[in-house]
Design an enzyme around this catalytic site. Structure first.
Site, PDB file in Angstrom:
ATOM      1  N   PRO A  79      51.169  44.093  34.526  1.00  0.00           N
ATOM      2  CA  PRO A  79      51.394  45.334  33.780  1.00  0.00           C
ATOM      3  C   PRO A  79      52.391  46.238  34.488  1.00  0.00           C
ATOM      4  O   PRO A  79      52.282  46.481  35.698  1.00  0.00           O
ATOM      5  CB  PRO A  79      50.000  45.962  33.718  1.00  0.00           C
ATOM      6  CG  PRO A  79      49.073  44.783  33.744  1.00  0.00           C
ATOM      7  CD  PRO A  79      49.732  43.792  34.666  1.00  0.00           C
ATOM      8  N   CYS A  80      53.374  46.724  33.734  1.00  0.00           N
ATOM      9  CA  CYS A  80      54.478  47.456  34.350  1.00  0.00           C
ATOM     10  C   CYS A  80      54.192  48.939  34.536  1.00  0.00           C
ATOM     11  O   CYS A  80      54.920  49.616  35.264  1.00  0.00           O
ATOM     12  CB  CYS A  80      55.742  47.291  33.500  1.00  0.00           C
ATOM     13  SG  CYS A  80      55.613  47.997  31.832  1.00  0.00           S
ATOM     14  N   GLN A  81      53.140  49.468  33.907  1.00  0.00           N
ATOM     15  CA  GLN A  81      52.929  50.913  33.940  1.00  0.00           C
ATOM     16  C   GLN A  81      52.873  51.500  35.349  1.00  0.00           C
ATOM     17  O   GLN A  81      53.434  52.570  35.597  1.00  0.00           O
ATOM     18  CB  GLN A  81      51.656  51.294  33.165  1.00  0.00           C
ATOM     19  CG  GLN A  81      51.803  51.248  31.661  1.00  0.00           C
ATOM     20  CD  GLN A  81      51.644  49.842  31.102  1.00  0.00           C
ATOM     21  OE1 GLN A  81      51.421  48.898  31.854  1.00  0.00           O
ATOM     22  NE2 GLN A  81      51.741  49.697  29.792  1.00  0.00           N
ATOM     23  N   PHE A  83      54.531  50.772  37.843  1.00  0.00           N
ATOM     24  CA  PHE A  83      55.840  50.745  38.488  1.00  0.00           C
ATOM     25  C   PHE A  83      56.895  51.528  37.727  1.00  0.00           C
ATOM     26  O   PHE A  83      58.035  51.617  38.164  1.00  0.00           O
ATOM     27  CB  PHE A  83      56.305  49.290  38.633  1.00  0.00           C
ATOM     28  CG  PHE A  83      55.285  48.399  39.278  1.00  0.00           C
ATOM     29  CD1 PHE A  83      54.875  48.626  40.582  1.00  0.00           C
ATOM     30  CD2 PHE A  83      54.708  47.358  38.573  1.00  0.00           C
ATOM     31  CE1 PHE A  83      53.925  47.808  41.181  1.00  0.00           C
ATOM     32  CE2 PHE A  83      53.765  46.535  39.156  1.00  0.00           C
ATOM     33  CZ  PHE A  83      53.364  46.764  40.465  1.00  0.00           C
ATOM     34  N   ASN A 120      59.508  42.443  35.395  1.00  0.00           N
ATOM     35  CA  ASN A 120      58.892  43.760  35.387  1.00  0.00           C
ATOM     36  C   ASN A 120      59.995  44.800  35.220  1.00  0.00           C
ATOM     37  O   ASN A 120      61.173  44.449  35.093  1.00  0.00           O
ATOM     38  CB  ASN A 120      58.087  43.996  36.667  1.00  0.00           C
ATOM     39  CG  ASN A 120      56.843  44.838  36.426  1.00  0.00           C
ATOM     40  OD1 ASN A 120      56.943  46.016  36.116  1.00  0.00           O
ATOM     41  ND2 ASN A 120      55.673  44.243  36.553  1.00  0.00           N
TER      42      ASN A 120
END
Length: 365
Positions: A79-81, A83, A120
């Site tokens: 999950p990219c949130q 970063f 990502n």
């Protein structure tokens, strides 16, 4: 491809898997904690969906799925949130999602796949966990390539940049170069979809549905120009928060897309007119869930809910907005294919008889 098997961690709705399978990569399974992703993943792809938290999945269980494959590929997008630039304003270090790259690393150590790939947001490179992940791969003998990809250069009709990591135990690996195609536009992607009104669904496709607008937002979208901002509106339509000095620096909301340019980067709330420049270029509504999926590279026939199933904007917006674009999955698949061909050709016993074309069959008996 013979003798190649791939497992997709954090697989979501299957964007990465779909792209890899289009390029002939044999994805055997996907792992994701969201049960709502089971239908789109399994219905549209020839792979098993495992509803499990990656931090609880054992390498032994995944090893069985690889079977006797000569080349094992471990892919995924944590999950990219944690970063993202937006998230850095908040306390994300306490989120369990922050450490999922370490779980990815654990599975690499347990499985020892020949090839590893992840993608990502570009800002992931600013974080120690990403450097640790890359360093761990190198310490295990992988050759690591990492770089930011502009997806518009590969045909995605969306201005989306992603950090892509490719690592191989077989030798040098890299992302293929763009083929010089012209940039795809919003018009080319969604221009032929039938018109709908806000709050309406199309009879032939339940996913082609648009969120309802308030009377005030109907006035605002009528006053909005493609590619413009709320600064184009009459003063009486401007939101109070944007009248303040602190709000005047956020022009990228309440805007329309442009027909003849790529869309802006889709978020998990792309179905809302006020959440970004997600207004339809000329219809009085935000883009539909289906239009967002197409801008993410999914084919128009990709099913996200069972026939007759309920359409939940928040659930589907998150699922589609978080997906790895199918187009990027294809790029990664072609990069892996090219790498395997190069490694096959480099074997001393194969130099005289190695294939010279860019075949998708990376391993030859």
């Amino acid at each position: 491809m013979r003798d190649v098997a791939c497992i997709d961690l954090f697989c979501g709705a299957g964007g990465l898997t779909h792209g890899l399978q289009r390029e002939g990569i044999n994805v055997v399974a996907g792992v994701d904690v969201e049960e709502t992703c089971r239908h789109p993943f399994e219905f549209n792809n020839s792979a098993e969906f495992i509803n499990e938290d990656v931090s609880r999945v054992s390498g032994g269980r995944l090893k069985e799925l690889y079977g006797s494959a000569e080349i094992k590929v471990l892919a995924g997008c944590a999950p990219c949130q944690p970063f993202s630039t937006y998230s850095q304003r908040y306390d994300v270090l306490s989120s369990p999602r922050w450490g999922l790259l370490y779980q990815f690393d654990r599975l690499v150590r347990e499985l020892q796949p020949e090839i590893v790939t992840m993608e990502n947001v570009p800002t992931v490179v600013k974080h120690t966990v990403f450097d640790d992940f890359s360093a761990s791969l190198e310490s295990q003998g992988y050759v690591v390539h990492r770089g930011v990809i502009d997806c518009t250069r590969y045909g995605l009709p969306q201005t989306r940049k992603r950090m892509v990591l490719l690592a191989s135990r077989l030798g040098p690996i890299h992302v293929i170069e763009p083929d010089g195609r012209k940039v795809s536009t919003v018009r080319e992607a969604i221009g032929r979809l039938p018109p709908i009104s806000h709050g309406e669904s199309h009879d032939a496709d339940a996913l082609h549905t648009a969120s309802r607008l308030s009377p005030l937002n109907i006035e605002r979208i009528r006053a909005s120009k493609p590619g413009g901002t709320w600064r184009d509106w009459p003063a009486d339509l401007v939101a109070d928060c944007h009248r303040k000095e602190s709000g005047r620096t956020y022009p990228g909301v309440y805007g329309r897309m442009e027909w003849d340019a790529p869309s802006p980067t889709l978020t998990t709330q792309y179905y809302g007119f006020g959440n970004g420049r997600f207004g339809h270029p000329d219809q009085e509504r935000a883009i539909s869930l289906r239009e967002g999926a197409i801008l993410q590279g999914f084919p128009t026939s990709y099913s996200f809910v069972p026939e007759g199933g309920s359409i939940h904007f928040k659930t589907l917006g998150r699922m589609i907005g978080n997906a790895v674009p199918v187009t990027l999955g294809e790029v990664i698949g072609r990069s892996i294919n090219r790498h395997l061909i190069e490694m096959y050709q480099a074997r001393p016993e194969n130099k005289e008889m190695a294939p010279k074309d860019d075949s998708r069959s990376a391993l030859v008996a």
